[in-house]
Write an enzyme that holds these catalytic residues in place. Sequence first.
Site, short mmCIF file in Angstrom:
data_model
loop_
_atom_site.label_atom_id
_atom_site.label_comp_id
_atom_site.label_asym_id
_atom_site.label_seq_id
_atom_site.Cartn_x
_atom_site.Cartn_y
_atom_site.Cartn_z
N MET A 31 0.72 -1.36 0.04
CA MET A 31 0.00 -0.04 -0.01
C MET A 31 0.84 1.26 0.13
SD MET A 31 -3.60 -0.73 1.94
CE MET A 31 -3.21 -0.56 3.53
N HIS A 38 9.26 -3.66 3.77
CA HIS A 38 8.76 -3.72 2.34
C HIS A 38 9.98 -4.00 1.38
CE1 HIS A 38 5.53 -1.10 3.63
NE2 HIS A 38 4.91 -1.85 3.08
#
Length: 282
Positions: A31, A38
């Site tokens: 997102m 990430h």
Amino acid sequence: MPEVHATIAGFRAALDASRAAGADVGFVPTMGYLHEGHASLMRAAAAECAVAAASIFVNPLQFAASEDLSDYPRDLDRDLALADACGVAHVLVPSVEEMYPRPVLTTVTVADITARFEGAARPEHFAGVATVVSKLFSIVGPSRSYFGEKDFQQLAVVRRMAADLSMPIEVVGCPIVREADGLALSSRNVYLSPDQRAAAPVIHRALDAAAAAVAAGQRSAAAVEAIVADAIGAEPEAVLDYAALVDAATLEPAAAVDGEQRLLVAARFGTTRLLDNTAITT
């Protein structure tokens, strides 16, 4: 820099062409507002697959009306620079209209695994997650898809969904990435006040204390959960939502320490809700 795709068709075509040329694909759905957690997923995808791809999409289906969709942090330029540094070749950055051009009448739900914990706290959340991930898997095609273990219930939901629907996706769970003081990385950490940020590592300390008790021979699930609850309860900035020892595959609550399990925790620091967990294996 990675090739940025605003359309589903362009992203799908690029990955289809890669596979047609003999390359395997690694995919990381996000997102955005990317952090080192990430980055660890994207580096894994790039290291293990010939072509690494990612998506950046703040999915409205997984936010309740009272939650922070409009305030969710965003920094696309920074995200793309980080993806580039991690070896990502293609990034899908669709608008809401591109992903959902009409009202969504088809949703994906995963029973049982979603009934407790985050599913109970956020009743709309996992249907939104499963629906968007199912759609992304359909767009990406055969691939390995990388998810962090911090959101362990989400990982379990995605694994079960992919298996139940015979999706040509290998779901890969990757270790939690932490700050030096043990706090699990999360995009929502930016919401913490200085006092809350200083207090938040109590979650990891509590998990470590519980794991140490298991290593010393503790086999009562209730006792293990109580160690976490007591440690977090002693921190004035923290409010415990739950501490639960569960089966790692089904997320069914455990009566005793036995086999492959996870100790799940959710706690609030002001209005910010943080998740963490640790493996418990005997």
